[in-house]
Write a protein that holds these residues in place. Structure first.
Motif, PDB file in Angstrom:
ATOM      1  N   THR A 145      25.275  52.681  17.366  1.00  0.00           N
ATOM      2  CA  THR A 145      24.851  53.994  16.828  1.00  0.00           C
ATOM      3  C   THR A 145      25.250  54.110  15.356  1.00  0.00           C
ATOM      4  O   THR A 145      24.467  54.597  14.529  1.00  0.00           O
ATOM      5  N   ASP A 147      22.721  52.311  13.192  1.00  0.00           N
ATOM      6  CA  ASP A 147      21.446  53.022  13.051  1.00  0.00           C
ATOM      7  C   ASP A 147      21.601  54.216  12.107  1.00  0.00           C
ATOM      8  O   ASP A 147      20.749  54.470  11.242  1.00  0.00           O
ATOM      9  N   PHE A 202      17.685  44.303  16.013  1.00  0.00           N
ATOM     10  CA  PHE A 202      19.119  44.613  16.043  1.00  0.00           C
ATOM     11  C   PHE A 202      19.932  43.337  15.831  1.00  0.00           C
ATOM     12  O   PHE A 202      20.817  43.282  14.969  1.00  0.00           O
ATOM     13  N   ARG A 218      19.424  54.445  18.678  1.00  0.00           N
ATOM     14  CA  ARG A 218      18.203  54.996  18.089  1.00  0.00           C
ATOM     15  C   ARG A 218      17.979  56.455  18.505  1.00  0.00           C
ATOM     16  O   ARG A 218      17.732  57.328  17.671  1.00  0.00           O
ATOM     17  N   ARG A 253      20.536  58.772  16.902  1.00  0.00           N
ATOM     18  CA  ARG A 253      20.280  59.005  15.474  1.00  0.00           C
ATOM     19  C   ARG A 253      19.145  60.035  15.314  1.00  0.00           C
ATOM     20  O   ARG A 253      19.232  60.955  14.506  1.00  0.00           O
TER      21      ARG A 253
END
Ligand SMILES: Cc1cc2nc3c(=O)[nH]c(=O)nc-3n(C[C@H](O)[C@H](O)[C@H](O)COP(=O)(O)OP(=O)(O)OC[C@H]3O[C@@H](n4cnc5c(N)ncnc54)[C@H](O)[C@@H]3O)c2cc1C
Length: 351
Positions: free
Chosen positions: A18, A21, A74, A321, A324
């Motif tokens: 996290t 991102d 990623f 994702r 975020r």
């Protein structure tokens, strides 16, 4: 201490994925870990990206699909930032089941013997799943380095004790003093309740071992039943797991459980009779009781992401994702209602 746009409590897969991102959108991110980053459940994992394991709850599918779709980028980003490779160790899984799921085709004996020579298939139907695995230890080496290279402030050996809304932001109380931030994410895995409690999340202990088999490599895909899995790592090394135990926060390795696990693996793949045990370890999965994660906003500017249970390595990029997007104020691209805390207001089935 200097403040951040977002502070994260917990430097495991969920907190760090996290953080990456969020940092990509220009946010100033600080991550606190009470020990070393990636040293708890995320390091203990078998590393299977098992989005299509028939044991997964169906509600996990949309988030699994998103996460698996994000995985190649990623990994490439973590490799670029860290300068360390995270090799994909396997690309297919032989899944044993009592009853074939709809649409699956059972492998013939000849197919099984070519993919997993001498596998003991009695009592199981096997089908092939396109599924990748990585070595969680590779990820544990690379991800903290990648996070730092991305400009994220990763502070180890500092615990977050509490977080409370203050002046339109959040004030954290940590073992190194107070820390003001714009928002806070509790990603403390099995320990999440200590920051924001009580939460319906508890440690589910797992024993694991690595067996080494001399001679040429004999199996290149994961061999898995609901009882045991064998994950090839290359060079004749096989990671074997797991147990699922309610043992509180105890992380001791129990030699009897290791032997029982090894015997289950030998029963499934008798070739392992010639293997020796090279490593043993345990880890504490964050379990929510229904096998689904908890991803929610718990108070103004405070979020939580825990309970990823058996799938937190696979679900990391997808969780990062959607969090975020939520923290940014946009619509998360996956419906997160199955993961809200409110579902525990009604009785839940034990997983
Ligand atoms: C034996 C085993 C096998 C597994 N196999 C797989 C697999 O094959 N595939 C898969 O996808 N998943 C697998 N998992 C599950 C996966 O490992 C977890 O779901 C995932 O690692 C959870 O990540 P996390 O970041 O929530 O928790 P963790 O990795 O446990 O990270 C939480 C972090 O929070 C820190 N922390 C705790 N309290 C505080 C605090 N107060 N302040 C600051 N920091 C704090 C801890 O030190 C820790 O580093 C497995 C797990 C186990 C145990």
């Amino acid at each position: 201490m200097k403040s951040a746009d977002i502070a994260i409590g917990g430097g495991g897969m969920i907190g760090l994925a996290t953080a990456l991102d969020l940092a990509a959108t220009g946010r100033k991110v600080t991550v606190f870990d009470r020990g070393e980053a990636m040293s708890e459940a995320s390091r203990a994992a078998a590393g299977m990206l098992a989005g299509n394991d028939p044991e997964n709850p169906p509600e996990l599918q949309p988030l699994s699909r998103l996460s698996l779709a994000l995985y190649p980028d990623f990994l490439a980003r973590v490799e670029d930032l860290s300068g360390k490779k995270i090799p994909i160790r396997t690309t297919s899984t032989l899944q044993g089941v009592r009853y074939l799921p709809h649409g699956a085709t059972s492998l013939s004996d000849a197919e099984m013997q070519s993919l997993a020579p001498r596998a003991n298939t009695s009592g199981w139907s096997f089908f092939l799943i396109e599924e990748r695995s990585l070595d969680a230890w590779d990820l544990a080496e690379s991800l903290p380095a990648a996070v730092r290279a991305a400009g994220i402030d990763l502070r180890e050996h500092i615990s977050v004790l509490r977080a409370r809304g203050e002046n339109g932001g959040v004030e954290l109380e940590t073992t190194a003093g107070s820390f003001p931030a714009g928002s806070f994410l509790n990603a403390a895995g099995a320990w999440a309740s200590a920051i924001h409690g009580p939460l319906p999340v508890a440690p589910r202990k797992g024993h694991m071992l690595t067996a080494v088999l001399p001679g040429p490599v004999q199996m290149h895909c994961v061999l898995r039943t609901p009882r045991v899995y064998i994950v090839p790592r290359g060079s004749g090394r096989y990671t074997i797991g797991p147990t699922v135990e309610d043992a509180g926060f105890d992380k001791e390795v129990d030699p009897e459980r290791i032997q029982a696990l090894f015997h289950k693996a030998i029963e499934l793949w008798p070739v392992l009779q010639n293997a020796s045990i090279a490593e043993t370890w345990t880890g504490l999965r964050p379990g929510s009781g229904d096998g689904l994660p908890i991803i929610d906003e718990t108070a103004d500017r405070c979020w939580i992401a825990t309970g990823h249970f058996k799938n937190g390595i696979m679900l990391g990029p997808g969780t990062g994702r959607v969090l975020r997007q939520w923290i940014d104020g946009s619509q998360p691209e996956v419906d997160l209602s199955p993961f809200r805390i409110a579902r525990f207001a009604s009785p839940v089935a034990a997983s």
